[in-house]
Design a protein around this motif. Structure first.
Motif, PDB file in Angstrom:
ATOM      1  N   SER A 152      47.858  33.072  30.451  1.00 24.39           N
ATOM      2  CA  SER A 152      48.508  33.414  29.186  1.00 24.39           C
ATOM      3  C   SER A 152      47.931  34.694  28.607  1.00 24.39           C
ATOM      4  O   SER A 152      48.646  35.526  28.039  1.00 24.39           O
ATOM      5  N   VAL A 153      46.612  34.878  28.764  1.00 26.07           N
ATOM      6  CA  VAL A 153      45.964  36.093  28.274  1.00 26.07           C
ATOM      7  C   VAL A 153      46.356  37.285  29.132  1.00 26.07           C
ATOM      8  O   VAL A 153      46.571  38.389  28.625  1.00 26.07           O
ATOM      9  N   MET A 154      46.478  37.076  30.444  1.00 25.94           N
ATOM     10  CA  MET A 154      46.905  38.148  31.334  1.00 25.94           C
ATOM     11  C   MET A 154      48.312  38.607  30.973  1.00 25.94           C
ATOM     12  O   MET A 154      48.619  39.808  31.007  1.00 25.94           O
ATOM     13  N   LYS A 155      49.162  37.658  30.606  1.00 30.08           N
ATOM     14  CA  LYS A 155      50.518  37.998  30.177  1.00 30.08           C
ATOM     15  C   LYS A 155      50.472  38.829  28.902  1.00 30.08           C
ATOM     16  O   LYS A 155      51.212  39.809  28.740  1.00 30.08           O
ATOM     17  N   LEU A 156      49.557  38.458  27.987  1.00 24.84           N
ATOM     18  CA  LEU A 156      49.401  39.186  26.735  1.00 24.84           C
ATOM     19  C   LEU A 156      48.931  40.611  26.990  1.00 24.84           C
ATOM     20  O   LEU A 156      49.364  41.553  26.323  1.00 24.84           O
ATOM     21  N   LYS A 161      49.745  45.944  26.609  1.00 28.16           N
ATOM     22  CA  LYS A 161      49.088  47.072  27.281  1.00 28.16           C
ATOM     23  C   LYS A 161      47.693  47.313  26.692  1.00 28.16           C
ATOM     24  O   LYS A 161      47.247  48.444  26.517  1.00 28.16           O
ATOM     25  N   SER A 162      47.005  46.191  26.423  1.00 32.18           N
ATOM     26  CA  SER A 162      45.676  46.238  25.828  1.00 32.18           C
ATOM     27  C   SER A 162      44.821  45.106  26.391  1.00 32.18           C
ATOM     28  O   SER A 162      45.305  43.993  26.597  1.00 32.18           O
ATOM     29  N   VAL A 163      43.529  45.397  26.640  1.00 30.52           N
ATOM     30  CA  VAL A 163      42.613  44.368  27.141  1.00 30.52           C
ATOM     31  C   VAL A 163      41.773  43.788  26.004  1.00 30.52           C
ATOM     32  O   VAL A 163      40.715  43.196  26.226  1.00 30.52           O
ATOM     33  N   LYS A 164      42.261  43.936  24.776  1.00 28.40           N
ATOM     34  CA  LYS A 164      41.542  43.465  23.599  1.00 28.40           C
ATOM     35  C   LYS A 164      41.151  42.001  23.721  1.00 28.40           C
ATOM     36  O   LYS A 164      40.064  41.597  23.316  1.00 28.40           O
ATOM     37  N   TYR A 165      42.058  41.190  24.259  1.00 23.82           N
ATOM     38  CA  TYR A 165      41.815  39.746  24.336  1.00 23.82           C
ATOM     39  C   TYR A 165      41.342  39.284  25.719  1.00 23.82           C
ATOM     40  O   TYR A 165      41.376  38.106  26.028  1.00 23.82           O
ATOM     41  N   MET A 166      40.904  40.227  26.558  1.00 26.57           N
ATOM     42  CA  MET A 166      40.408  39.865  27.880  1.00 26.57           C
ATOM     43  C   MET A 166      39.177  40.723  28.204  1.00 26.57           C
ATOM     44  O   MET A 166      39.255  41.707  28.930  1.00 26.57           O
ATOM     45  N   PRO A 167      38.003  40.331  27.671  1.00 22.84           N
ATOM     46  CA  PRO A 167      36.781  41.132  27.856  1.00 22.84           C
ATOM     47  C   PRO A 167      36.337  41.208  29.307  1.00 22.84           C
ATOM     48  O   PRO A 167      36.395  40.217  30.043  1.00 22.84           O
ATOM     49  N   ILE A 227      39.678  36.275  23.368  1.00 21.27           N
ATOM     50  CA  ILE A 227      40.024  34.875  23.548  1.00 21.27           C
ATOM     51  C   ILE A 227      39.358  34.468  24.842  1.00 21.27           C
ATOM     52  O   ILE A 227      39.747  34.925  25.902  1.00 21.27           O
ATOM     53  N   GLU A 228      38.322  33.641  24.760  1.00 20.86           N
ATOM     54  CA  GLU A 228      37.510  33.345  25.933  1.00 20.86           C
ATOM     55  C   GLU A 228      38.173  32.292  26.827  1.00 20.86           C
ATOM     56  O   GLU A 228      38.509  31.222  26.378  1.00 20.86           O
ATOM     57  N   MET A 229      38.348  32.609  28.115  1.00 17.21           N
ATOM     58  CA  MET A 229      38.887  31.675  29.093  1.00 17.21           C
ATOM     59  C   MET A 229      37.802  31.368  30.130  1.00 17.21           C
ATOM     60  O   MET A 229      37.741  32.009  31.161  1.00 17.21           O
ATOM     61  N   HIS A 230      36.832  30.430  29.895  1.00 15.82           N
ATOM     62  CA  HIS A 230      35.713  30.215  30.802  1.00 15.82           C
ATOM     63  C   HIS A 230      35.911  29.044  31.753  1.00 15.82           C
ATOM     64  O   HIS A 230      36.493  28.066  31.403  1.00 15.82           O
ATOM     65  N   GLN A 231      35.278  29.078  33.186  1.00 13.54           N
ATOM     66  CA  GLN A 231      35.431  28.084  34.240  1.00 13.54           C
ATOM     67  C   GLN A 231      34.083  27.638  34.755  1.00 13.54           C
ATOM     68  O   GLN A 231      33.175  28.396  34.787  1.00 13.54           O
TER      69      GLN A 231
END
Length: 233
Positions: A152-156, A161-167, A227-231
């Motif tokens: 979902s973050v990759m789609k965002l 066109k910004s990596v603001k939510y994907m550090p 938006i942190e997506m951790h595994q």
């Protein structure tokens, strides 16, 4: 040879624990911002709920009466569950009433599901092999779902066109974590650990590629929230 393999497996498992700990710690800056602002804004609790369920299932998987010699699986997922509990508590405190109710409902459903799984497995499966098979399949399913959360973050990222939510740090740590636990799954071969972590490695690599593509396009005027997506495993 077997002794050497066990030593290598334990070393990789310890490294995996360290990397996974870093991964679990990565959302801290985001939650500090949430506490300072007094609101969760657009941040989603879904990744944390998914990770909490995943950790609970892996803890059960690693217990001696389900899958022996899996102490390192228990330790890292126990640590992960502790962090997720803290993050979800903060979400409950700083969400509006509607968001708070959703988190409580999902969390209650997850706990009930795990309790049912534990009871059914212990009553219906009387060998290590059967217990490992049943719990392993569930870990594969929900581990894959957890690793799919960043989609979902990759789609965002593509839309804005910004990596603001994907550090970058989180994506890179996820990639290292995936490689480490995928390697661990081969010593000896454990398909239940291999499948979700193999997929997680590919997804993390995709995030790094996406980051490279859109990094320069990200507006510099805005602070980089995440938006942190951790595994974990």
């Amino acid at each position: 040879m077997v002794m050497s393999q066990n030593i290598i497996r334990n070393i990789i498992g310890v490294i995996g624990n360290v990397i996974s700990c870093g991964l679990f710690l990565s959302p801290l800056p985001t939650f500090v911002k949430i506490i300072k602002k007094g609101t969760v804004e657009q941040f989603s609790p879904v990744p944390y709920l998914a990770t909490a369920l995943n950790c609970m299932l892996w803890i059960f998987y690693g217990l001696p009466f389900v899958h022996p010699n899996s102490l390192l699986v228990i330790t890292i997922n126990g640590i992960g569950l502790t962090f997720e509990s803290v993050y979800l508590t903060i979400f409950l405190i700083y969400s509006n009433s509607q968001g708070r109710l959703k988190v409580v409902k999902v969390l209650a459903a997850e706990i009930a599901f795990v309790v049912v799984v534990v009871v059914v497995v212990l009553l219906a499966a009387h060998t290590y092999e059967r217990r490992t098979l049943i719990v392993g399949i569930l870990c594969i399913i929900f581990g894959t779902c957890m690793y799919a959360a960043p989609l979902s973050v990759m789609k965002l990222v593509v839309q804005t066109k910004s990596v603001k939510y994907m550090p970058f740090s989180l994506s890179f740590a996820s990639f290292l974590n995936g490689i480490c636990w995928t390697t661990y799954a081969f010593l000896p071969f454990d398909i239940n650990i291999l499948i979700p972590n193999g997929l997680g490695t590919l997804l993390a690599l995709s995030q790094l590629v996406l980051y490279a593509c859109y990094y320069k396009a990200t507006p510099r005027a805005e602070p980089k929230s995440d938006i942190e997506m951790h595994q974990s495993i």
